[in-house]
Design an enzyme around this catalytic site. Structure first.
Site, PDB file in Angstrom:
ATOM      1  N   ASP A   1       1.665  16.897   9.932  1.00 31.15           N
ATOM      2  CA  ASP A   1       2.299  15.599   9.661  1.00 31.15           C
ATOM      3  C   ASP A   1       2.473  15.394   8.152  1.00 31.15           C
ATOM      4  O   ASP A   1       2.055  14.378   7.595  1.00 31.15           O
ATOM      5  CB  ASP A   1       1.463  14.470  10.260  1.00 31.15           C
ATOM      6  CG  ASP A   1       2.215  13.130  10.265  1.00 31.15           C
ATOM      7  OD1 ASP A   1       3.460  13.152  10.173  1.00 31.15           O
ATOM      8  OD2 ASP A   1       1.571  12.076  10.359  1.00 31.15           O
TER       9      ASP A   1
ATOM     10  N   SER B   1      -4.943   2.808  12.824  1.00 31.55           N
ATOM     11  CA  SER B   1      -6.093   2.723  11.921  1.00 31.55           C
ATOM     12  C   SER B   1      -5.856   1.670  10.853  1.00 31.55           C
ATOM     13  O   SER B   1      -4.731   1.207  10.639  1.00 31.55           O
ATOM     14  CB  SER B   1      -6.356   4.078  11.258  1.00 31.55           C
ATOM     15  OG  SER B   1      -5.265   4.433  10.446  1.00 31.55           O
TER      16      SER B   1
ATOM     17  N   LYS C   1     -11.409   4.901   6.559  1.00 30.81           N
ATOM     18  CA  LYS C   1     -10.344   4.790   7.556  1.00 30.81           C
ATOM     19  C   LYS C   1     -11.002   4.468   8.893  1.00 30.81           C
ATOM     20  O   LYS C   1     -11.720   5.292   9.463  1.00 30.81           O
ATOM     21  CB  LYS C   1      -9.543   6.091   7.636  1.00 30.81           C
ATOM     22  CG  LYS C   1      -8.426   6.066   8.686  1.00 30.81           C
ATOM     23  CD  LYS C   1      -7.820   7.451   8.868  1.00 30.81           C
ATOM     24  CE  LYS C   1      -6.910   7.812   7.716  1.00 30.81           C
ATOM     25  NZ  LYS C   1      -5.618   7.112   7.794  1.00 30.81           N
TER      26      LYS C   1
ATOM     27  N   VAL D   1      -7.306   1.040   6.674  1.00 34.50           N
ATOM     28  CA  VAL D   1      -7.996   1.677   5.558  1.00 34.50           C
ATOM     29  C   VAL D   1      -8.515   0.594   4.630  1.00 34.50           C
ATOM     30  O   VAL D   1      -7.786  -0.341   4.273  1.00 34.50           O
ATOM     31  CB  VAL D   1      -7.066   2.638   4.785  1.00 34.50           C
ATOM     32  CG1 VAL D   1      -7.819   3.304   3.641  1.00 34.50           C
ATOM     33  CG2 VAL D   1      -6.515   3.698   5.717  1.00 34.50           C
TER      34      VAL D   1
ATOM     35  N   SER E   1      -2.754  -0.375   6.400  1.00 39.42           N
ATOM     36  CA  SER E   1      -2.908  -0.663   7.815  1.00 39.42           C
ATOM     37  C   SER E   1      -1.798   0.017   8.588  1.00 39.42           C
ATOM     38  O   SER E   1      -0.670   0.132   8.108  1.00 39.42           O
ATOM     39  CB  SER E   1      -2.873  -2.179   8.047  1.00 39.42           C
ATOM     40  OG  SER E   1      -2.999  -2.479   9.415  1.00 39.42           O
ATOM     41  N   GLY E   2      -2.131   0.487   9.800  1.00 41.81           N
ATOM     42  CA  GLY E   2      -1.147   1.118  10.658  1.00 41.81           C
ATOM     43  C   GLY E   2      -1.473   0.861  12.107  1.00 41.81           C
ATOM     44  O   GLY E   2      -2.405   0.116  12.442  1.00 41.81           O
TER      45      GLY E   2
END
Length: 678
Positions: free
Chosen positions: A139, A28, A45, A30, A24-25
């Protein structure tokens, strides 16, 4: 974004049932999911629902998702599907159960030089593949380097990072700082980005994997970004043989930096020189546990310690007959294993040669009764009495036996005793064969030698007398000795690629060893410069040492300042660099003089790199305004300032008597003009 409990059990895109959260972020979440159509496990995602209202993001997301889905490389995470539904945009990815490099490093595990070289080679190979297709990641960080169950690396989030960077959704400070730790100097300066941006970030990731720390890290995001602008990577002993590769990949100036293809080639050659890496201490993602213990992490960082303990409570996960529960989902059950694999039979004992004993030749041993039967006379045509015939037979047998015994005795007296059994010496070393024959009272003679694929060099291929035959003492046994496999020619490897070298030498029954790569002005990077031995024939399975080109030597920008552009261009041409004139005004350098170059003198670039040569146009000029006698001093001062000139007054009055320069004359900007008044 919906809570994790609300997402579990939801069907995305009418096809993918979300089974269990694995990351988790801020932008998003997943989930481990099952593809109801194909019955395979995948990772989904799910991006933030707010992004669905960002038209610019959706355009970029669709374009980048198509590009990412087109990538097919063993070290790039595969994108199976993408789309948008009421829960927001989503991507369907391959499921990787080995966790991320971030989780591996956070667990306190230390990686060896061999492991880091192998990881770096895989990552650089994936980047080189994407860069050839015009895709830049932007990134690269440990959280985006994932592993499958066998420890093979995949790069995650190609294309998504760029789309999110241009979205209206703002990432929290922690996420920005996590990316900034691996950002390139050109990212810090806001300069255009190309594929070498990913190479710089990968160099910092490999540095951290070896040392446990990221270079140039400061207390704030801005300080971290600016600390690496123009900085050189600090050399430390911990980098070992990776030091020169990481240093060239982390050069501040992008033009002087290695590209991903060169990094992959250097790391591949280094991996061949280093011992084989041990298995990575992966914490495999276990798809059972307690969902409440999920940590809030980077969505691509499938951290084994967080994801490994996540489980959706059975009561909260809706199920149906057509959508199986997680425990029943195809592809998620672990394959049973055991310490020993059944079905292996014991191998029988071999003789000392290491080869099963030959089947003995069929020997004709004639018994005395057979000899007697052979010489038994035919029955007479007359029919005398039985008793008479019987005595005739007995008499014939006795006579035949006496004849055989007498013949045998005569042969022994004449030729000697045949009581020495011939031993089996085929497939034995010739020295051991001679020893065994001598011990049996026989004599060995080498009748010749020949090449053999099956019998090693120096072993006996064949013997003239079969094993087990009885011979008299001193009988000569002739043997043929193996010379081993026939020599093979060394193929011509000129300008071959690494893959072609392996294929050609393998087909020719030769082994390959790669020498340290060298620079070459004539041979492209990744191609063969030379090899040894160059000519055959050579022993089969012998080693051919191959030297691979690193491409042309790096060029050091010469100091061409203070001279003419023609001289500077000539010096750069001699180095196979491409000069480009950039003209600008200078009050310090005369018209036509070279001011400086970019990249600056002393920096290293590739052959054929573009070098900007800044040429002076001299000082910027302006025209002296029309000022004459009778003009007011105030108007004269205003006119001179407007023309970027500096007025200096002489005289007591307010009426201009004269000025020091001729009106209409061209003079350098900032020149002083004296105004005389009365």
């Amino acid at each position: 974004m919906s809570s994790i409990a609300e997402q579990v059990g939801r069907v995305v895109g009418r096809r993918y049932r979300l089974l269990l959260p694995v990351g988790s972020g801020a932008s998003s979440q997943v989930f481990a999911a099952v593809d109801a159509r194909l019955g395979r496990r995948v990772a989904v995602k799910v991006l933030h629902p707010m992004l669905a209202g960002d038209a610019a993001f959706l355009r970029r997301f669709r374009a980048e998702a198509r590009l990412a889905a087109s990538l097919d490389h063993p070290h790039v995470m595969r994108v199976f599907d993408w789309g948008e539904d009421e829960g927001g945009p989503y991507l369907v990815l391959e499921f990787l159960g080995g966790g991320s490099l971030r989780s591996l490093l956070d667990s306190g595990s230390t990686l060896s030089e061999e492991q880091v070289a192998h990881i770096g080679w895989q990552a650089a190979s994936g980047l080189a593949y994407a860069h050839r297709r015009g895709i830049v990641h932007r990134d690269i960080k440990p959280g985006n380097l994932l592993f499958d169950d066998e420890g093979n690396l995949r790069i995650a989030d190609f294309g998504v990072a760029r789309a999110l960077a241009e979205a209206a959704l703002t990432e929290p400070l922690g996420a920005i700082f996590g990316t900034a730790r691996y950002a390139s100097p050109e990212q810090a300066e806001g300069r255009p980005l190309d594929d070498r941006t990913d190479v710089y970030s990968l160099a910092l990731v490999l540095y951290e994997a070896l040392t446990g720390r990221v270079p140039f890290t400061r207390d704030t995001v801005s300080a971290t970004l600016m600390a690496r602008v123009g900085a050189t990577l600090p050399p430390i002993r911990e980098l070992g043989s990776l030091a020169p590769i990481i240093a060239q990949a982390a050069i501040s100036e992008p033009l002087a930096r290695l590209d991903a293809r060169a990094v992959a080639l250097d790391l591949e050659l280094l991996c061949r020189e280093l011992p084989a890496p041990g298995p990575l201490p992966l914490e495999h993602v276990r798809l059972e546990g307690n969902a409440s213990r999920l940590r809030d992490r980077d969505p691509t960082d499938v951290d084994a310690r967080s994801a490994g303990t996540a489980e959706a409570p059975a009561a909260e996960a809706p199920g149906s007959a057509e959508a199986p529960g997680f425990a029943e989902a195809p592809g998620f059950a672990e394959a049973p294993g055991s310490a020993e694999a059944p079905g292996f039979a014991a191998v029988g004992q071999l003789d000392r040669s290491g080869v099963p004993p030959d089947r003995p030749d069929d020997l004709t041993i004639v018994p005395a009764t057979a000899v007697i039967a052979a010489v038994e006379p035919e029955e007479p045509r007359t029919r005398p009495g039985r008793r008479r015939r019987r005595w005739a037979k007995i008499l014939a047998i006795v006579v035949a036996a006496l004849l055989v015994a007498g013949g045998t005795t005569a042969a022994v007296l004449r030729f000697g005793v045949y009581d020495h059994s011939v031993p089996k010496v085929t497939a034995f070393p010739v020295g051991l064969a001679e020893h065994d024959l001598r011990a049996a009272g026989l004599t060995m003679r080498i009748a010749g030698d020949r090449y053999s694929l099956s019998v090693p060099n120096g072993d006996v291929i064949s013997q003239s007398l079969p094993p087990g035959r009885l011979e008299k003492a001193g009988t000569i046994v002739k043997v043929v000795v193996s010379r081993g496999p026939a020599p093979v020619p060394v193929p011509n490897l000129t300008n071959d690629s690494i893959a072609k070298v392996r294929s050609a030498l393998f087909a020719g029954h030769l082994r390959v060893k790669f020498a340290p790569s060298q620079y070459s002005e004539t041979v492209p990077a990744g191609r063969v410069i030379t090899w040894t031995p160059r000519r055959g024939p050579q022993p089969r399975d012998s080693t051919v040492t191959v030297t691979i080109s690193k491409g042309p030597h790096p060029r050091v920008i010469p100091d061409v300042g203070h001279g003419s552009y023609a001289g500077a261009a000539s010096a750069l041409d001699a180095l196979k660099l491409v000069p480009k004139a950039v003209y600008e005004h200078s009050s310090q350098w005369p018209d036509g003089d070279v001011i400086s170059t970019f990249p600056a003198a002393g920096l290293t670039v590739r052959r054929g790199a573009l070098v900007d040569v800044y040429v002076s146009l001299g000082p910027r000029l302006t025209t002296v305004p029309s000022i004459g006698p009778g003009d007011s001093v105030s108007s004269a001062v205003a006119a001179l300032k407007h023309a970027d000139l500096v007025p200096e007054l002489y005289g007591p009055g307010n009426i201009v008597f004269a000025i020091s320069d001729q009106p209409g004359q061209r003079v350098p900007v900032g020149s002083t003009v004296y105004v005389y008044s009365i």
